[in-house]
Design an enzyme around this catalytic site. Structure first.
Site, short mmCIF file in Angstrom:
data_model
loop_
_atom_site.label_atom_id
_atom_site.label_comp_id
_atom_site.label_asym_id
_atom_site.label_seq_id
_atom_site.Cartn_x
_atom_site.Cartn_y
_atom_site.Cartn_z
N GLU A 31 0.79 -1.19 0.00
CA GLU A 31 0.27 -0.09 -0.04
C GLU A 31 0.94 1.20 -0.08
O GLU A 31 1.67 1.49 0.88
CB GLU A 31 -0.89 -0.06 1.07
CG GLU A 31 -1.84 1.18 1.61
CD GLU A 31 -2.40 1.48 0.23
OE1 GLU A 31 -2.35 2.78 -0.10
OE2 GLU A 31 -3.22 0.86 -0.23
N THR A 40 -10.67 5.28 -2.00
CA THR A 40 -11.99 5.39 -2.43
C THR A 40 -12.72 4.86 -0.91
O THR A 40 -13.81 5.07 -0.92
CB THR A 40 -12.32 4.51 -3.54
OG1 THR A 40 -11.94 5.09 -4.68
CG2 THR A 40 -13.80 4.29 -3.72
N SER A 45 -20.45 6.48 0.34
CA SER A 45 -21.71 6.66 1.08
C SER A 45 -22.01 5.71 2.36
O SER A 45 -22.88 5.86 3.08
CB SER A 45 -22.90 6.30 0.11
OG SER A 45 -22.61 7.11 -1.01
N ILE A 47 -22.97 2.58 2.06
CA ILE A 47 -24.45 1.91 1.68
C ILE A 47 -24.08 0.49 1.35
O ILE A 47 -23.22 0.20 0.45
CB ILE A 47 -25.04 2.80 0.47
CG1 ILE A 47 -25.47 4.04 0.84
CG2 ILE A 47 -26.37 1.96 0.38
CD1 ILE A 47 -25.99 4.36 2.17
N HIS A 49 -25.86 -1.96 -0.87
CA HIS A 49 -26.89 -1.77 -1.76
C HIS A 49 -27.79 -3.03 -1.96
O HIS A 49 -27.16 -4.19 -1.84
CB HIS A 49 -26.30 -1.38 -3.25
CG HIS A 49 -25.85 0.09 -3.34
ND1 HIS A 49 -26.83 1.05 -3.53
CD2 HIS A 49 -24.56 0.51 -3.11
CE1 HIS A 49 -26.01 2.29 -3.59
NE2 HIS A 49 -24.72 1.89 -3.31
N LYS A 249 -26.17 6.58 -8.82
CA LYS A 249 -27.46 6.60 -8.30
C LYS A 249 -28.10 7.72 -7.85
O LYS A 249 -29.01 8.16 -7.05
CB LYS A 249 -27.38 5.59 -7.36
CG LYS A 249 -26.97 4.06 -7.73
CD LYS A 249 -26.78 3.32 -6.55
CE LYS A 249 -26.42 1.88 -7.34
NZ LYS A 249 -24.99 1.84 -7.91
N ILE A 341 -13.83 -0.88 -9.65
CA ILE A 341 -14.69 -1.11 -8.45
C ILE A 341 -15.25 -0.01 -7.87
O ILE A 341 -14.91 0.54 -6.78
CB ILE A 341 -14.03 -2.23 -7.50
CG1 ILE A 341 -13.09 -3.19 -7.90
CG2 ILE A 341 -14.92 -2.70 -6.41
CD1 ILE A 341 -13.94 -4.06 -8.89
N SER A 343 -19.21 2.06 -7.37
CA SER A 343 -20.54 1.63 -6.83
C SER A 343 -21.09 0.50 -7.71
O SER A 343 -21.15 0.51 -8.68
CB SER A 343 -21.51 2.92 -6.75
OG SER A 343 -22.43 2.30 -6.23
N CYS A 442 -16.78 19.38 16.39
CA CYS A 442 -15.66 20.34 16.51
C CYS A 442 -14.58 19.77 15.32
O CYS A 442 -13.66 20.60 15.15
CB CYS A 442 -15.20 20.47 17.71
SG CYS A 442 -13.84 19.27 18.16
#
Length: 485
Positions: A31, A40, A45, A47, A49, A249, A341, A343, A442
């Protein structure tokens, strides 16, 4: 000689590492950033899905539904925040209701369970706060929300406990084919490996193009978000989408697993692979479009804005199509792409891990381990623990009684755990993602100096050596670089 080198410690790379760590393999995850979840995977979000949006028959559709089904059990196994709150796709014109029925039919072909169409009255019964213009909706009860960095870190820690080696701060500069596999050249050294897995996010095209004549191009797609205070976190209970467009979306409104309210993202293709800046125009677009989904947005409760990048492929390798690109590269045997890769990539992560691991296993035929550790315990939260548990933690370590972050009620004991555990935090952003210290109203204005002090003490370095996230993100410029004592 490694059996497998995975390039990229985002959620896909770490899911693959975790699945491969079930086997007797020598694994390294390279990395270029200083921690897992720096691309990313940290700015999205959050989510899970349901799976009604992806085109039937694609990898996106298959892996989305599989990943969604696996996520809840995985959250219990690896102890990260997850909540099945259901998702709703809003339609603002009666004439477009047929598009909701098309989404429903697509979802049913993909294997999504429990989908239904709601009229205006039914919609108000399940989500009273929707905008006045919402005429109908598609309801997906299997939609969920998750802590994206909690998931990523949990996968990485479990992989590390099971023997996967993580190497940070090393950018891959070149990859050369060898008779036995590949020679991976980084800024600091060379690594020999039999198999390479390219999970490098927005940089996956550059890694792919090092070994293949069949070129790929990824254009970062920036999405800007607004995060609201927990005081308005219950404004909606479901994740509210709008009918999707060619760019995705659309702007969503959702609660988070931590009790905040989140709105976004925009969708803008940009040239810079590190272009995570926000803009007045983008954030105004978020507010404008979100106002269709919910009424009376509490703008004064915004505590921060941020942007993430999606790895959108604009030039597919020959033979690929508008889908995830996951598979062995035709002119580079033993080199596996996990590219594009975007959403619903977060939702797909558990299934991507298994899917790619199966490919590696078919190449190397390793034996499974008898001592694989399948579970992981996260950092104890004093804010969420019972009185009895809080008393026990303080008795064992008085640092749990010392509040460092007042907004999120994070204690020194939690910060110490974040530093000392497998793949422990080495930056203030690493502490923030593991404990939420600095994520409150804060935005670290009060707690950051103390966090820097604790990090320096634990790592036995000067405070001038502590960074926010990247190599050059210093809080205190050291004297040798022009700073003052």
């Amino acid at each position: 000689m490694y059996d497998v080198i995975i390039i990229g410690a985002g959620v896909s790379g770490c899911a693959i590492a975790r699945e491969l760590s079930r086997f007797k393999l020598k694994i390294a995850v390279l990395e270029k950033a200083l921690d897992v979840c720096e691309g990313t995977s940290k700015a999205n979000s959050g989510i899970v899905h349901a799976g009604y949006d992806a085109k039937p028959g694609t990898l996106k559709a298959r892996l989305n539904v599989e990943g969604s089904r696996k996520m809840e059990a995985l959250s219990r196994e690896l102890d990260f925040p997850y909540k099945r709150n259901g998702s709703i796709v809003l339609c603002f014109d009666e004439k477009e209701k047929d598009k909701l029925h098309e989404l429903k039919a697509r979802g049913e072909v993909n294997g999504v369970e429990g989908l239904s169409i709601l009229n205006r009255q039914e919609l108000l019964e399940v989500e009273p706060g929707v905008g006045d213009g919402a005429a109908a909706a598609l309801y997906a009860p299997t939609g969920a929300i998750v802590c994206p960095f909690g998931l990523n870190i949990a996968l990485a820690e479990n992989a590390a406990v099971n023997g996967a080696e993580f190497v940070f701060g090393e950018q891959v500069l070149d990859i050369q084919k060898q008779p036995y596999g590949y020679l991976v050249h980084t800024e600091k050294k060379d690594y020999e490996t039999k198999v390479v897995v390219n999970a490098a996010g927005v940089y996956a095209d550059e890694i792919h193009n090092m070994v293949s004549e069949n070129k790929m191009k990824i254009t970062p797609r920036r999405g800007e978000y607004l995060l609201f205070d927990k005081d308005v976190g219950n404004m909606v209970s479901h994740t509210l989408f709008q009918l999707p467009t060619a760019l995705g979306k659309g702007i969503l409104v959702t609660p988070t697993v931590h009790g905040n309210l989140l709105m976004g993202p925009t969708a803008q293709d940009i040239p810079k692979k590190e272009g995570t800046d926000t803009s007045r125009e983008g954030l105004e677009r978020v507010l404008g479009q979100a106002a269709l989904s919910v009424s009376r947005i509490p703008v004064k409760q915004v505590i921060t804005s941020f942007a993430g990048l999606r790895a959108h492929i604009t030039q597919f390798p020959e033979g690929a199509e508008d889908d995830f690109v996951i598979g062995q590269v035709a002119d580079a045997p033993g080199f596996i792409d996990v590219a594009g890769i975007e959403s619903p990539g977060l939702s797909c992560a558990p299934a991507i891990g298994e899917y790619v691991a199966d490919m590696v296993i078919s190449l190397l035929h390793p034996y499974p381990k008898n001592d694989f550790v399948s579970t992981r315990k996260g950092i104890s939260s004093m804010a969420l623990s019972s009185d009895e548990e809080c008393h026990r933690l303080i008795k064992e370590n008085p640092a749990y009684g010392n509040v460092v972050c007042r907004c999120e009620m994070v204690t020194e004991g939690e910060i110490l755990d974040a530093i000392r555990r497998p793949l422990g935090a080495r930056t203030t952003d690493g502490i923030k993602r593991r404990t939420r210290a600095g994520m409150g109203r804060c935005q670290s204005g009060f707690c950051n100096p103390k966090v820097v002090e604790i990090l320096a003490r634990e790592l036995q370095v000067e405070e001038s050596r502590i960074r926010k996230s990247g190599e050059d993100s210093w809080y205190i410029l050291p004297p040798e670089e022009g700073g003052c004592l």
